[in-house]
Structures are given as C-alpha cells and as structure tokens.
Design a protein around this motif. Structure first.
Motif, PDB file in Angstrom:
ATOM      1  N   LEU A   1      18.194  10.901 -20.062  1.00  0.00           N
ATOM      2  CA  LEU A   1      17.060  11.583 -19.337  1.00  0.00           C
ATOM      3  C   LEU A   1      17.497  11.692 -17.763  1.00  0.00           C
ATOM      4  CD1 LEU A   1      13.651   9.827 -20.606  1.00  0.00           C
ATOM      5  CD2 LEU A   1      15.030  12.029 -21.357  1.00  0.00           C
ATOM      6  N   SER A   2      18.501  10.754 -17.440  1.00  0.00           N
ATOM      7  CA  SER A   2      18.700  10.547 -15.986  1.00  0.00           C
ATOM      8  C   SER A   2      17.493  10.776 -14.972  1.00  0.00           C
ATOM      9  CB  SER A   2      19.922  11.786 -15.833  1.00  0.00           C
ATOM     10  OG  SER A   2      21.072  11.312 -16.428  1.00  0.00           O
ATOM     11  N   LYS A   3      16.396  10.234 -15.269  1.00  0.00           N
ATOM     12  CA  LYS A   3      15.314  10.514 -14.250  1.00  0.00           C
ATOM     13  C   LYS A   3      15.620   9.802 -12.922  1.00  0.00           C
ATOM     14  CE  LYS A   3      12.285   6.675 -15.264  1.00  0.00           C
ATOM     15  NZ  LYS A   3      10.650   6.282 -15.414  1.00  0.00           N
ATOM     16  N   ASP A   4      16.388   9.157 -12.751  1.00  0.00           N
ATOM     17  CA  ASP A   4      16.601   8.259 -11.539  1.00  0.00           C
ATOM     18  C   ASP A   4      18.006   7.990 -11.271  1.00  0.00           C
ATOM     19  OD1 ASP A   4      16.831   6.151 -13.082  1.00  0.00           O
ATOM     20  OD2 ASP A   4      14.779   5.025 -12.430  1.00  0.00           O
ATOM     21  N   LEU A   5      18.475   7.218 -10.492  1.00  0.00           N
ATOM     22  CA  LEU A   5      19.765   6.881 -10.048  1.00  0.00           C
ATOM     23  C   LEU A   5      20.265   5.974 -10.953  1.00  0.00           C
ATOM     24  CD1 LEU A   5      22.384   7.463  -8.510  1.00  0.00           C
ATOM     25  CD2 LEU A   5      21.472   5.476  -6.790  1.00  0.00           C
ATOM     26  N   LEU A   6      19.260   4.941 -11.429  1.00  0.00           N
ATOM     27  CA  LEU A   6      19.878   4.099 -12.394  1.00  0.00           C
ATOM     28  C   LEU A   6      20.365   4.628 -13.800  1.00  0.00           C
ATOM     29  CD1 LEU A   6      18.023   0.683 -13.016  1.00  0.00           C
ATOM     30  CD2 LEU A   6      19.205   1.929 -14.801  1.00  0.00           C
ATOM     31  N   GLN A   7      19.388   5.513 -14.220  1.00  0.00           N
ATOM     32  CA  GLN A   7      19.617   6.103 -15.364  1.00  0.00           C
ATOM     33  C   GLN A   7      20.637   7.218 -15.310  1.00  0.00           C
ATOM     34  OE1 GLN A   7      16.222   7.683 -17.279  1.00  0.00           O
ATOM     35  NE2 GLN A   7      15.059   6.165 -17.115  1.00  0.00           N
ATOM     36  N   ARG A   8      20.975   7.843 -14.434  1.00  0.00           N
ATOM     37  CA  ARG A   8      21.933   8.667 -14.195  1.00  0.00           C
ATOM     38  C   ARG A   8      23.419   8.030 -14.084  1.00  0.00           C
ATOM     39  NH1 ARG A   8      25.024  13.205 -15.186  1.00  0.00           N
ATOM     40  NH2 ARG A   8      26.438  13.451 -13.239  1.00  0.00           N
ATOM     41  N   SER A   9      23.382   7.067 -13.422  1.00  0.00           N
ATOM     42  CA  SER A   9      24.690   6.253 -13.237  1.00  0.00           C
ATOM     43  C   SER A   9      24.871   5.529 -14.600  1.00  0.00           C
ATOM     44  CB  SER A   9      24.394   4.959 -12.296  1.00  0.00           C
ATOM     45  OG  SER A   9      24.053   5.619 -10.969  1.00  0.00           O
ATOM     46  N   ALA A  10      24.263   5.274 -15.166  1.00  0.00           N
ATOM     47  CA  ALA A  10      24.584   4.911 -16.647  1.00  0.00           C
ATOM     48  C   ALA A  10      25.222   5.861 -17.696  1.00  0.00           C
ATOM     49  CB  ALA A  10      23.206   4.047 -17.309  1.00  0.00           C
ATOM     50  N   ASP A  11      24.231   7.026 -17.525  1.00  0.00           N
ATOM     51  CA  ASP A  11      24.931   8.099 -18.198  1.00  0.00           C
ATOM     52  C   ASP A  11      26.441   8.557 -17.960  1.00  0.00           C
ATOM     53  OD1 ASP A  11      24.247  10.158 -20.126  1.00  0.00           O
ATOM     54  OD2 ASP A  11      24.312  11.683 -18.330  1.00  0.00           O
ATOM     55  N   VAL A  12      26.686   8.680 -16.493  1.00  0.00           N
ATOM     56  CA  VAL A  12      27.895   8.890 -15.868  1.00  0.00           C
ATOM     57  C   VAL A  12      28.786   7.627 -16.538  1.00  0.00           C
ATOM     58  CG1 VAL A  12      29.349   8.709 -13.773  1.00  0.00           C
ATOM     59  CG2 VAL A  12      27.222  10.130 -13.860  1.00  0.00           C
ATOM     60  N   THR A  13      28.602   6.626 -16.604  1.00  0.00           N
ATOM     61  CA  THR A  13      29.289   5.597 -17.188  1.00  0.00           C
ATOM     62  C   THR A  13      29.683   5.617 -18.493  1.00  0.00           C
ATOM     63  OG1 THR A  13      28.299   3.797 -15.698  1.00  0.00           O
ATOM     64  CG2 THR A  13      29.442   3.021 -17.418  1.00  0.00           C
ATOM     65  N   LEU A  14      28.734   6.201 -19.145  1.00  0.00           N
ATOM     66  CA  LEU A  14      29.067   6.591 -20.595  1.00  0.00           C
ATOM     67  C   LEU A  14      30.038   7.769 -20.973  1.00  0.00           C
ATOM     68  CD1 LEU A  14      25.637   5.810 -22.473  1.00  0.00           C
ATOM     69  CD2 LEU A  14      27.603   4.685 -22.723  1.00  0.00           C
ATOM     70  N   LYS A  15      29.760   8.761 -19.966  1.00  0.00           N
ATOM     71  CA  LYS A  15      30.555   9.924 -20.071  1.00  0.00           C
ATOM     72  C   LYS A  15      31.769   9.952 -19.892  1.00  0.00           C
ATOM     73  CE  LYS A  15      29.553  12.561 -16.175  1.00  0.00           C
ATOM     74  NZ  LYS A  15      30.782  13.101 -15.630  1.00  0.00           N
ATOM     75  N   GLU A  16      32.122   8.630 -18.798  1.00  0.00           N
ATOM     76  CA  GLU A  16      33.588   8.699 -18.406  1.00  0.00           C
ATOM     77  C   GLU A  16      34.444   7.618 -19.261  1.00  0.00           C
ATOM     78  OE1 GLU A  16      34.847  10.265 -15.881  1.00  0.00           O
ATOM     79  OE2 GLU A  16      33.099  11.533 -15.598  1.00  0.00           O
ATOM     80  N   GLY A  17      33.309   7.038 -20.257  1.00  0.00           N
ATOM     81  CA  GLY A  17      34.209   6.167 -21.034  1.00  0.00           C
ATOM     82  C   GLY A  17      34.349   4.834 -20.598  1.00  0.00           C
ATOM     83  N   ARG A  18      33.505   4.239 -19.502  1.00  0.00           N
ATOM     84  CA  ARG A  18      33.432   2.845 -18.698  1.00  0.00           C
ATOM     85  C   ARG A  18      32.779   2.170 -19.658  1.00  0.00           C
ATOM     86  NH1 ARG A  18      32.945   6.153 -13.162  1.00  0.00           N
ATOM     87  NH2 ARG A  18      35.196   6.970 -12.894  1.00  0.00           N
ATOM     88  N   THR A  19      32.945   0.919 -19.285  1.00  0.00           N
ATOM     89  CA  THR A  19      31.993  -0.135 -19.756  1.00  0.00           C
ATOM     90  C   THR A  19      30.742   0.073 -19.140  1.00  0.00           C
ATOM     91  OG1 THR A  19      34.059  -1.678 -19.806  1.00  0.00           O
ATOM     92  CG2 THR A  19      31.843  -2.681 -20.181  1.00  0.00           C
ATOM     93  N   LEU A  20      29.751   0.058 -20.164  1.00  0.00           N
ATOM     94  CA  LEU A  20      28.193  -0.290 -19.862  1.00  0.00           C
ATOM     95  C   LEU A  20      27.634  -1.321 -20.775  1.00  0.00           C
ATOM     96  CD1 LEU A  20      25.494   0.898 -18.654  1.00  0.00           C
ATOM     97  CD2 LEU A  20      25.294   2.361 -20.570  1.00  0.00           C
ATOM     98  N   VAL A  21      26.965  -2.110 -19.791  1.00  0.00           N
ATOM     99  CA  VAL A  21      26.422  -3.372 -20.764  1.00  0.00           C
ATOM    100  C   VAL A  21      24.832  -3.252 -20.290  1.00  0.00           C
ATOM    101  CG1 VAL A  21      26.298  -5.750 -20.923  1.00  0.00           C
ATOM    102  CG2 VAL A  21      28.412  -4.581 -20.227  1.00  0.00           C
ATOM    103  N   VAL A  22      24.131  -3.209 -21.306  1.00  0.00           N
ATOM    104  CA  VAL A  22      22.830  -2.746 -21.014  1.00  0.00           C
ATOM    105  C   VAL A  22      22.141  -4.384 -21.813  1.00  0.00           C
ATOM    106  CG1 VAL A  22      20.467  -1.800 -21.830  1.00  0.00           C
ATOM    107  CG2 VAL A  22      22.758  -0.724 -21.594  1.00  0.00           C
ATOM    108  N   VAL A  23      21.105  -5.138 -20.882  1.00  0.00           N
ATOM    109  CA  VAL A  23      20.591  -6.402 -21.030  1.00  0.00           C
ATOM    110  C   VAL A  23      19.037  -6.308 -21.437  1.00  0.00           C
ATOM    111  CG1 VAL A  23      20.609  -8.685 -20.454  1.00  0.00           C
ATOM    112  CG2 VAL A  23      22.431  -7.221 -19.736  1.00  0.00           C
TER     113      VAL A  23
END
Length: 221
Positions: free
Chosen positions: A118-140
């Motif tokens: 959804l990228s509704k705010d910077l937090l979600q957008r940054s997480a989406d960018v992390t995924l699309k760039e193939g970087r490590t995303l840890v969700v707790v």
C-alpha cells in the motif's frame, strides 16, 4: 532503516535501536503516527519530529522505566529521524543505499499494508522499497492471537523475501528480568538482520548452564 508502528512493544524497538547503535550502524528512524501514541502510553515520552533527540535519548536509556546508559553521543552521530508523511525522504527511493530495514514492533495493520504494497506512509513505502531492491526486511509482529488474514499476510511477506520474526522471547538464555526477555527478542531480530551483538547468552547444548549463579545473562545495555 528502523520503522516503529503502533503495536504495543516500544521496549523491543528501543532494544533493537540500542543494538544497532552499539554496532556503530547509522539508523534512519521513522515512527508512525500510531507509534507515537503507544510510546506516550508505555513510557510517558511525547514524540515530536521537530525535537526528537531528547525524547529518543530518554527512550533508549529507560525503555522499561529503569535508568540505563546515556545514548546521547550515539544518537547525535548515527541517527536521522524521518517524518512518516514525508514520502520524499531518502528511504522512499531504492537509490538510497541501506543494509535493509527492521519494522519493530509491527502492528497487524502495518504488516498488512506492507504485504499488500500500500505504501500509505514512509514506513510502508520504505519497507516496499526494501523488498523490491532485494534487501533484508525483518518484520516483528507482537500482537496475538493471529487472524487468518494476518497469517496470510505473514506468508505473503515470507514469500516476498521478508523475515517474519514474532516477538517471542526464549527462556533458555537464563533471563532474570523483563529486560533480559526484551533483549532476547531484540537479539534474535538483529541476528535475522545480520547484525553482530551480545544481547543474550546463546545456546551451547549444555543443559542448565544458564541457571548457574555465575552465568548471568549477558546484556549490552
């Protein structure tokens, strides 16, 4: 990048941040609007992006009410705070280099927003960018029990390459206080992110070792 959403569990976020700063890693930090309410409720700290250094230092030094080390120098040197509504912030672009992102704690709404892109705010957008760039995303995630929808969102994140690391403390490391249990979760999160730390005693295969009087749980805070 560290994102803090509105789920209960601000001590987990503080412990992860302390671990990152102790490792000398620069941190881009964003607190969602809901996270600010949770922080106020759980710690009494009022968060303002325009004057965030003192609140952050207080939060890192006493996340469970007990005073700890002074983190002012590390905060000044290593932390940049981004407003959740600023979608022009550096972390909203894949061209901004990061090692990855940790979302701690992750509310079910935040988890769903990331899973659905959804990228509704910077937090979600940054997480989406992390995924699309193939970087490590840890969700707790910390909330429980889980609905079917939340479980499906977790599976979606897993299939997209994220690590879903529920805030589930282990007791084999010889925890003696609530802070030790918080550090265990933070340490396992940092493990998933590939960050060295000394937040808890690791399992060695020797039963009962952690219960010995001379084997106090190790913590960096």
């Amino acid at each position: 990048m560290v994102g803090v959403s509105g789920a209960s569990g601000t001590p987990y976020a503080a412990a992860v941040l302390r671990g990152l700063l102790a490792a000398g890693l620069p941190v881009d930090l964003v607190l969602s609007r809901a996270a600010r309410l949770t922080l106020l409720d759980e710690t009494g700290i009022a968060w303002h992006d325009a004057a965030w250094k003192h609140p952050l230092e207080r939060w890192l030094s006493a996340p469970l009410g007990e005073p700890g080390p002074d983190w002012a120098a590390a905060v000044e040197r290593l932390v940049a705070v981004r407003a959740p509504g600023n979608l022009a912030a550096p972390t909203s672009s894949g061209s901004y280099p990061t090692r990855g992102m940790i979302v701690v704690p992750a509310s079910t709404a935040c988890l769903a927003g990331i899973a659905l892109g959804l990228s509704k705010d910077l937090l979600q957008r940054s997480a989406d960018v992390t995924l699309k760039e193939g970087r490590t995303l840890v969700v707790v995630p910390r909330e429980m029990p889980y609905t079917g929808a939340t479980l499906r969102h977790m599976l979606t994140l897993h299939d997209a390459g994220a690590v879903v690391a529920a805030a589930s403390p282990g007791f084999y490391a010889g925890a003696r206080t609530a802070a030790d249990l918080v550090d265990f979760v933070a340490g396992r999160v940092l493990d998933a992110a590939g960050v060295d730390h000394d937040l808890f005693r690791r399992w060695t295969g020797e039963l009962g070792r952690a219960r010995r009087p001379d084997q106090a749980a190790r913590r960096t805070s």
